[in-house]
Design an enzyme around this catalytic site. Structure first.
Site, short mmCIF file in Angstrom:
data_model
loop_
_atom_site.label_atom_id
_atom_site.label_comp_id
_atom_site.label_asym_id
_atom_site.label_seq_id
_atom_site.Cartn_x
_atom_site.Cartn_y
_atom_site.Cartn_z
N HIS A 1 -7.58 -19.15 -6.62
CA HIS A 1 -7.95 -19.44 -7.95
C HIS A 1 -9.67 -19.09 -8.38
O HIS A 1 -10.23 -19.12 -9.43
CB HIS A 1 -7.63 -20.63 -8.56
CG HIS A 1 -6.05 -20.93 -8.42
ND1 HIS A 1 -5.31 -20.59 -9.84
CD2 HIS A 1 -5.18 -21.63 -7.68
CE1 HIS A 1 -4.35 -20.91 -9.39
NE2 HIS A 1 -4.08 -21.50 -8.41
N THR B 1 1.63 -6.25 4.00
CA THR B 1 1.20 -5.45 2.72
C THR B 1 1.17 -3.99 3.18
O THR B 1 0.91 -3.14 2.23
CB THR B 1 -0.11 -5.97 2.26
OG1 THR B 1 -1.02 -5.85 3.65
CG2 THR B 1 -0.02 -7.57 2.01
N THR C 1 -3.95 -9.58 13.31
CA THR C 1 -2.70 -8.90 12.69
C THR C 1 -3.07 -7.30 12.47
O THR C 1 -4.22 -7.10 12.23
CB THR C 1 -2.55 -9.47 11.26
OG1 THR C 1 -3.88 -9.87 10.86
CG2 THR C 1 -1.67 -10.52 11.48
N GLY D 1 -1.45 -12.01 8.14
CA GLY D 1 -1.51 -13.67 8.00
C GLY D 1 -2.43 -14.33 8.75
O GLY D 1 -2.31 -15.37 9.09
N ARG E 1 0.82 -1.04 0.03
CA ARG E 1 -0.02 0.02 -0.01
C ARG E 1 0.81 1.21 -0.07
O ARG E 1 0.28 2.22 -0.06
CB ARG E 1 -1.01 0.11 1.12
CG ARG E 1 -1.99 -1.07 0.90
CD ARG E 1 -3.02 -1.18 1.96
NE ARG E 1 -3.55 -2.40 1.82
CZ ARG E 1 -3.29 -3.58 2.27
NH1 ARG E 1 -2.50 -3.63 3.35
NH2 ARG E 1 -3.80 -4.78 2.05
N ASN F 1 -8.60 -9.72 12.32
CA ASN F 1 -9.53 -10.91 12.93
C ASN F 1 -8.77 -11.86 13.58
O ASN F 1 -7.67 -12.22 13.81
CB ASN F 1 -10.23 -11.58 11.55
CG ASN F 1 -9.13 -12.03 10.64
OD1 ASN F 1 -8.79 -11.24 9.86
ND2 ASN F 1 -8.68 -13.25 10.72
N MET G 1 3.07 -21.38 -6.39
CA MET G 1 2.00 -22.58 -6.28
C MET G 1 2.88 -23.66 -5.61
O MET G 1 3.49 -24.50 -6.21
CB MET G 1 1.62 -23.06 -7.67
CG MET G 1 0.76 -24.07 -7.78
SD MET G 1 -0.76 -24.04 -6.65
CE MET G 1 -1.00 -25.84 -6.07
N ASP H 1 -13.80 -12.89 10.26
CA ASP H 1 -12.98 -12.05 9.64
C ASP H 1 -13.31 -10.58 9.75
O ASP H 1 -13.17 -9.72 8.79
CB ASP H 1 -12.65 -12.47 8.13
CG ASP H 1 -11.32 -11.94 7.49
OD1 ASP H 1 -10.49 -11.23 8.23
OD2 ASP H 1 -11.36 -11.98 6.18
N GLU I 1 -5.41 -15.19 8.38
CA GLU I 1 -6.25 -16.19 7.75
C GLU I 1 -5.56 -17.56 7.70
O GLU I 1 -6.10 -18.57 7.59
CB GLU I 1 -6.46 -15.97 6.09
CG GLU I 1 -7.78 -15.24 5.98
CD GLU I 1 -7.92 -13.88 6.58
OE1 GLU I 1 -8.25 -13.58 7.53
OE2 GLU I 1 -7.14 -12.73 5.98
#
Ligand SMILES: O=C(O)c1cc(C(=O)O)c2c(n1)C(=O)C(=O)c1cc(C(=O)O)[nH]c1-2
Ligand SMILES: [Ca+2]
Length: 716
Positions: free
Chosen positions: A641, A187, A267, A203, A143, A287, A680, A332, A205
């Protein structure tokens, strides 16, 4: 649902600096520069520059520049554009100081540009190992930077905090701020105040323990750290937060639950504000990890300081106050969204109080006292069906079904929030907060198979809940119709919207307010518009030819006012909601687009990659296999995805991928990690080869269901 996938893949813990409470004497010359700089940040609303992420310490994103005004805005045209070499998400707010623009793009790359011409001065690439991309829940975004005393500060996606020489872009120092063996990311934009750089991380999640740290701006040594959730052993950390948990924290957490392994979350991934009046740092906490409190903490506590706004002493990091927006978070519902400080006539008899305002994900707009954290008011700014309202202390009155079990509860706001990271603005003359608001509902249900995984998200919520195993395009269309976006001019004194502009889609851009009587906002579909700040009438717009999600800024050089925005397509929504846009916003190279009155430059047409939308393999598998595949897909793949296997084009759309068509190649990627260098990584710890085959069967079934009519084989 939101986006990403995970793996704690980095081995080395790095040389995190752990010294505390060291504030080396600053040389006199530095002090002088810093104080000039501080004064400029403080009153930059009157200045020609854009000195910090939110414009000023108070982060109002309001400029007093008036050359571009209601009267002149019709003449606003493109002055210059600059290509950011990425098709991933761009969220950066440009900083402009001494005629130079400092801006970031995906993978934490920093650019210094001549702010008048867009000419490139230097580029700094922190050369991130791309496999860390799997730790980024919501794309490898950044950001923006902070500036102070001749240095540029950037948080790197792999957890580094770095200082660069503002003139040359050379690295002055680099500090690892996290345990890189855990799925931490950065971020957010750092902030700087009084010689300290402040940075948090993301992080939650995946499963980490959140904190905010202060580093010495000159040396990179850690000065203090504030953990937002207690030590998993409930022992002191030897950090500034210890006394906070002595005062308030430990009793709100049970003794066991997944928080002990997953870190609890909390976080500090976006808002950090320096309140110079009270010499404190006010920051937003995210969250819980996992989201589902039943798993995180079966004792059912409030879990401080999750989903809270917290204030600490700027010099020491000592706890001052907190206000928890969502006790016992389950959804969240981060409180990391923009925090804006302002003086508002909300005291008894209308006297002025210095307040902090926030529109967090949970759907309520809060006004709290900046000095004490006292709750002043809170009101729903979007439709809310998880609580009936707030009590007199600001505590939500929950609807029982919202603490979901196995039956899905269709909730709004969903995990993307009534408002996400897109910066909010505030006009101190009109006393209006401009909220980039949205409605993105989500069916929440318990994930009955939950156990903490090293790879992938650990939410304890089932992302396949309520989603049919085979979803033809009509289903995607139906879901798309539930997404809404709007710009709300919220009156925090009257506690109601003064005006609202409805957008045709969700996930639109951050806001800039100016004393020219204007409010600027981009849309993800590419329109960049200026509205009358008092009425919401649209006065001007320009096609950015790419998504305009980030916060716009403005500055003045040699008598000309510039308005600037970074563009691109990516971020949480692009990864997670391809069905919501499909081809509306093709992935394209991000840009800095800068406007001025009379500007006549063009924005180059983006290059759309042509994708051959045909399945590359035979359909196979019975209904049971495909249904099983849909569950594994939802648990492991959807966050990057796209749900329903519809990607937005930022990451490969697996339906049309040749790899999906080939059993060995697909297994090679998912089990053997043949594309780990792209981010991936192997999912061998989460999926057996047989389960991987069910996923492939599911994706191919989705491909055949969605195959465009014109590419279907003609009927005999
Ligand atoms: O809990 C976290 O640690 C965390 C981190 C981030 C992030 O760092 O980008 C996001 C979120 N959560 C999140 O919930 C979310 O909706 C989100 C959207 C975005 C984005 O950049 O588009 N980031 C994040
Ligand atoms: Ca989150």
């Amino acid at each position: 649902m939101i986006a990403g996938a995970s793996l704690a893949i980095l081995a080395a813990c790095g040389q995190a600096k752990t010294e505390t409470n060291q504030t080396p004497e600053a040389p006199a010359e530095t002090e002088a520069f810093a104080s000039v700089h501080t004064a400029r940040i403080k009153d930059a609303s009157g200045g020609d520059e854009w000195l910090t992420y939110g414009g000023t310490y108070d982060e109002q994103r309001h400029s007093t520049l008036t050359q571009v005004s209601k009267e002149t805005v019709g003449d606003l045209g493109v002055a210059w554009t600059y290509d950011l070499a990425t098709n991933r998400g761009v969220e950066s707010t440009p900083i402009v100081v001494d005629g130079v623009m400092y801006v970031t793009s995906a993978w934490s790359i920093v650019y210094a540009l001549d702010a008048q011409t867009g000419e490139e001065l230097w580029v700094y690439d922190p050369e991130v190992d791309k496999s860390v991309g799997v730790n980024a829940c919501c794309d490898v975004v950044n950001r923006g930077v902070a500036v102070y005393d001749g240095k540029i500060y950037v948080g790197v996606i792999d957890g580094r905090l770095e200082a660069l020489d503002a003139k040359t872009g050379e690295r002055v120092w680099s500090t690892v701020t996290v345990d890189q063996s855990k799925p931490y990311t950065i971020t957010g934009a750092p902030r700087v105040a009084n010689g300290k750089v402040l940075i948090g991380n993301g992080g939650a999640e995946l499963g980490v323990r959140g904190y905010l740290s202060a580093y010495d701006a000159e040396t990179g040594d850690q000065v203090w750290r504030f953990y937002t959730v207690p030590n998993p052993e409930k022992q002191p950390d030897g950090e500034a937060s210890d006394s906070a948990f002595e005062q308030v924290g430990n009793v709100t957490w049970g003794d066991d639950g997944a928080w002990v392994t997953d870190g609890g979350g909390g976080t500090v991934w976006d808002s950090i504000v320096y309140d110079d009046v009270n010499d404190q740092i006010i920051f937003g906490v995210g969250n819980g990890s996992p989201w589902n409190r039943t798993y995180r903490d079966p004792s059912g506590g409030d879990n401080l300081f999750l989903s809270s706004i917290v204030a600490v002493d700027a010099a020491t990091g000592e706890y001052k106050w907190h206000f928890q927006t969502t006790p016992g978070d389950n959804w969240d519902y981060t409180a990391t969204q923009s925090i804006i400080l302002a003086d508002l006539p909300v005291g008894e008899d209308g006297e002025t109080r210095r307040v902090a305002m926030q529109a967090p994900k949970n759907g309520f707009f809060y006004v709290i006292d900046a000095e004490t954290g006292e709750f002043i008011s809170g009101d729903a700014y979007v439709p809310v069906n998880w609580a009936t309202g707030l009590d007199e202390n600001g505590r939500p009155v929950e609807i029982a079904d919202a603490r979901y079990g196995d039956t899905p509860y269709l909730q709004t706001p969903g995990p993307l929030g009534g408002h996400n990271w897109h910066p909010m603005a505030f006009d101190p003359d009109l006393n209006l907060a401009y909220i980039p608001a949205q409605e993105i509902p989500q069916a929440y249900a318990r994930d009955s198979r939950f156990e903490s995984d090293p790879v992938g998200w650990n939410t304890g919520a089932d992302f396949s809940a309520g989603v049919p195993p085979i979803a033809p395009p009509e289903v995607a269309k139906m879901l798309r119709a539930t997404l809404k976006g709007r710009l709300i001019a919220w009156d925090p004194v009257a506690r109601a919207p003064r005006w609202t502009v409805e957008h045709e889609n969700a996930w639109n851009g951050g806001v800039l307010s100016t004393a020219g009587g204007l409010v600027f906002q981009g849309k993800l579909t590419g329109e960049f518009a200026a509205y009358d700040a008092a009425t919401g009438d649209k006065l001007w717009s320009h096609d950015l030819k790419a998504g305009g999600a980030s916060g716009p800024g403005t500055y003045m050089i040699d008598g000309e006012q510039y308005v600037t925005i970074t563009t691109g397509w990516g971020s949480a929504f692009a990864l997670a909601a391809g069905f919501g846009y499909d081809e509306a916003v093709p992935s394209t190279v991000g840009k800095v687009v800068t406007f001025k009155l009379g500007g006549t430059a063009e924005i180059a047409d983006p290059d759309f990659p042509m994708i051959d939308k045909t399945p590359k393999g035979e359909a196979f598998g019975d209904e049971t296999m495909i249904a099983e595949g849909s569950i594994h897909y939802a648990r492991n793949c959807a966050v990057c995805h796209g749900p329903l296997a519809v990607s937005s084009g930022v990451l490969p759309d697996l339906r049309w991928s040749a790899i999906t068509g080939n059993q060995d190649a697909f297994k090679g990627v998912v089990i053997d990690g043949t594309l780990a260098a792209n981010g991936m990584v192997s999912f061998a710890d989460e999926l057996t080869p047989e389960e991987v085959e069910t996923v492939r069967a599911y994706i191919l079934a989705q491909a055949y269901a969605a195959q465009p009519a014109e590419t279907q084989p003609a009927e005999e």
